[in-house]
Design a protein around this motif. Sequence first.
Motif, PDB file in Angstrom:
ATOM      1  N   LYS A  86       7.846  -1.787  -5.407  1.00  0.00           N
ATOM      2  CA  LYS A  86       7.342  -0.597  -4.718  1.00  0.00           C
ATOM      3  C   LYS A  86       5.812  -0.564  -4.698  1.00  0.00           C
ATOM      4  CE  LYS A  86      11.338   2.072  -6.053  1.00  0.00           C
ATOM      5  NZ  LYS A  86      11.845   3.153  -6.875  1.00  0.00           N
ATOM      6  N   GLY A  87       5.181  -1.256  -5.632  1.00  0.00           N
ATOM      7  CA  GLY A  87       3.727  -1.236  -5.720  1.00  0.00           C
ATOM      8  C   GLY A  87       3.080  -2.057  -4.619  1.00  0.00           C
ATOM      9  N   ASP A  88       1.898  -1.657  -4.251  1.00  0.00           N
ATOM     10  CA  ASP A  88       1.149  -2.421  -3.254  1.00  0.00           C
ATOM     11  C   ASP A  88       0.101  -3.281  -3.952  1.00  0.00           C
ATOM     12  OD1 ASP A  88      -0.527  -0.425  -4.069  1.00  0.00           O
ATOM     13  OD2 ASP A  88      -1.121   0.224  -2.074  1.00  0.00           O
ATOM     14  N   VAL A  89      -0.700  -3.959  -3.159  1.00  0.00           N
ATOM     15  CA  VAL A  89      -1.704  -4.870  -3.713  1.00  0.00           C
ATOM     16  C   VAL A  89      -2.735  -4.101  -4.534  1.00  0.00           C
ATOM     17  CG1 VAL A  89      -3.477  -6.557  -3.120  1.00  0.00           C
ATOM     18  CG2 VAL A  89      -1.349  -6.499  -1.837  1.00  0.00           C
ATOM     19  N   PHE A  90      -3.146  -2.933  -4.053  1.00  0.00           N
ATOM     20  CA  PHE A  90      -4.150  -2.149  -4.781  1.00  0.00           C
ATOM     21  C   PHE A  90      -3.648  -1.748  -6.163  1.00  0.00           C
ATOM     22  CE2 PHE A  90      -6.156   1.975  -5.803  1.00  0.00           C
ATOM     23  CZ  PHE A  90      -7.444   1.501  -6.001  1.00  0.00           C
ATOM     24  N   ASN A  91      -2.382  -1.331  -6.263  1.00  0.00           N
ATOM     25  CA  ASN A  91      -1.828  -0.981  -7.575  1.00  0.00           C
ATOM     26  C   ASN A  91      -1.802  -2.187  -8.504  1.00  0.00           C
ATOM     27  OD1 ASN A  91      -1.425   1.692  -6.913  1.00  0.00           O
ATOM     28  ND2 ASN A  91       0.662   1.365  -6.215  1.00  0.00           N
ATOM     29  N   VAL A 120      -8.524  -3.859   0.389  1.00  0.00           N
ATOM     30  CA  VAL A 120      -8.599  -4.442   1.730  1.00  0.00           C
ATOM     31  C   VAL A 120      -7.760  -5.708   1.886  1.00  0.00           C
ATOM     32  CG1 VAL A 120     -10.876  -3.483   2.157  1.00  0.00           C
ATOM     33  CG2 VAL A 120     -10.680  -5.773   1.208  1.00  0.00           C
ATOM     34  N   LEU A 121      -7.302  -6.276   0.777  1.00  0.00           N
ATOM     35  CA  LEU A 121      -6.573  -7.538   0.823  1.00  0.00           C
ATOM     36  C   LEU A 121      -5.221  -7.345   1.504  1.00  0.00           C
ATOM     37  CD1 LEU A 121      -7.245 -10.364  -0.147  1.00  0.00           C
ATOM     38  CD2 LEU A 121      -5.970  -9.909  -2.206  1.00  0.00           C
ATOM     39  N   GLY A 122      -4.985  -8.095   2.538  1.00  0.00           N
ATOM     40  CA  GLY A 122      -3.715  -8.056   3.243  1.00  0.00           C
ATOM     41  C   GLY A 122      -3.565  -6.913   4.224  1.00  0.00           C
ATOM     42  N   SER A 123      -4.620  -6.154   4.447  1.00  0.00           N
ATOM     43  CA  SER A 123      -4.498  -4.992   5.336  1.00  0.00           C
ATOM     44  C   SER A 123      -5.054  -5.253   6.738  1.00  0.00           C
ATOM     45  CB  SER A 123      -5.211  -3.787   4.720  1.00  0.00           C
ATOM     46  OG  SER A 123      -6.589  -4.067   4.585  1.00  0.00           O
ATOM     47  N   SER A 124      -5.515  -6.468   6.986  1.00  0.00           N
ATOM     48  CA  SER A 124      -6.075  -6.771   8.309  1.00  0.00           C
ATOM     49  C   SER A 124      -5.890  -8.254   8.623  1.00  0.00           C
ATOM     50  CB  SER A 124      -7.552  -6.379   8.348  1.00  0.00           C
ATOM     51  OG  SER A 124      -8.264  -7.061   7.346  1.00  0.00           O
ATOM     52  N   ASP A 125      -6.438  -8.664   9.769  1.00  0.00           N
ATOM     53  CA  ASP A 125      -6.276 -10.068  10.175  1.00  0.00           C
ATOM     54  C   ASP A 125      -7.278 -10.966   9.452  1.00  0.00           C
ATOM     55  OD1 ASP A 125      -8.574  -9.264  11.409  1.00  0.00           O
ATOM     56  OD2 ASP A 125      -8.041  -9.987  13.403  1.00  0.00           O
TER      57      ASP A 125
END
Length: 174
Positions: A86-91, A120-125
């Motif tokens: 359930k956690g994202d990269v920021f967590n 910001v990692l993985g949130s854009s191209d």
Amino acid sequence: MGLFKFLGGLLIILSTTSMGFHYGSRFANRFDNLIFLEQCFKILETEIVYGAVPLPEALTNVYNKGNKKVSFIFEEIKIYLLNNKKGDVFNSFTSVATVLRDRLNLKEGDIEIFLSLGRVLGSSDRQDQEKNFKLILNQIAILQKEAKLERDKNEKMYKNLGILTGIAIVIILL
């Protein structure tokens, strides 16, 4: 009796000297760890931007290729990321914030830059990822300059202060 005074004085001087060296080494450790962190960020940038490697595999590669004094953090991030679906990269990045502060002697500003990568990692191209990496690497370079100035100023002071405090205590006790 004189032997006990001598040994007591020697123990006082040795203990305050070791305390001074311990506090002084924290400044040198911060500088070294920022350099190692920059190297790990560059490896991660290469893996993600140019190699298009999935994030867990990229984090493992950073762990394997980077200096183990700092790169172990990326392995912990990968483990947290894989174990907490359930956690994202920021967590995952925030899960190692206390390790950064306690074991690597990083300041809050250093940790915030580290966490900004997690945001910001993985949130854009790829192009945006590359821009984000360049921005973070520039910020790390600025922090390294600041840490070098701080190290040069404070490391020697703490070491000398430890020695001189021990000598002063011994003189007062005599």
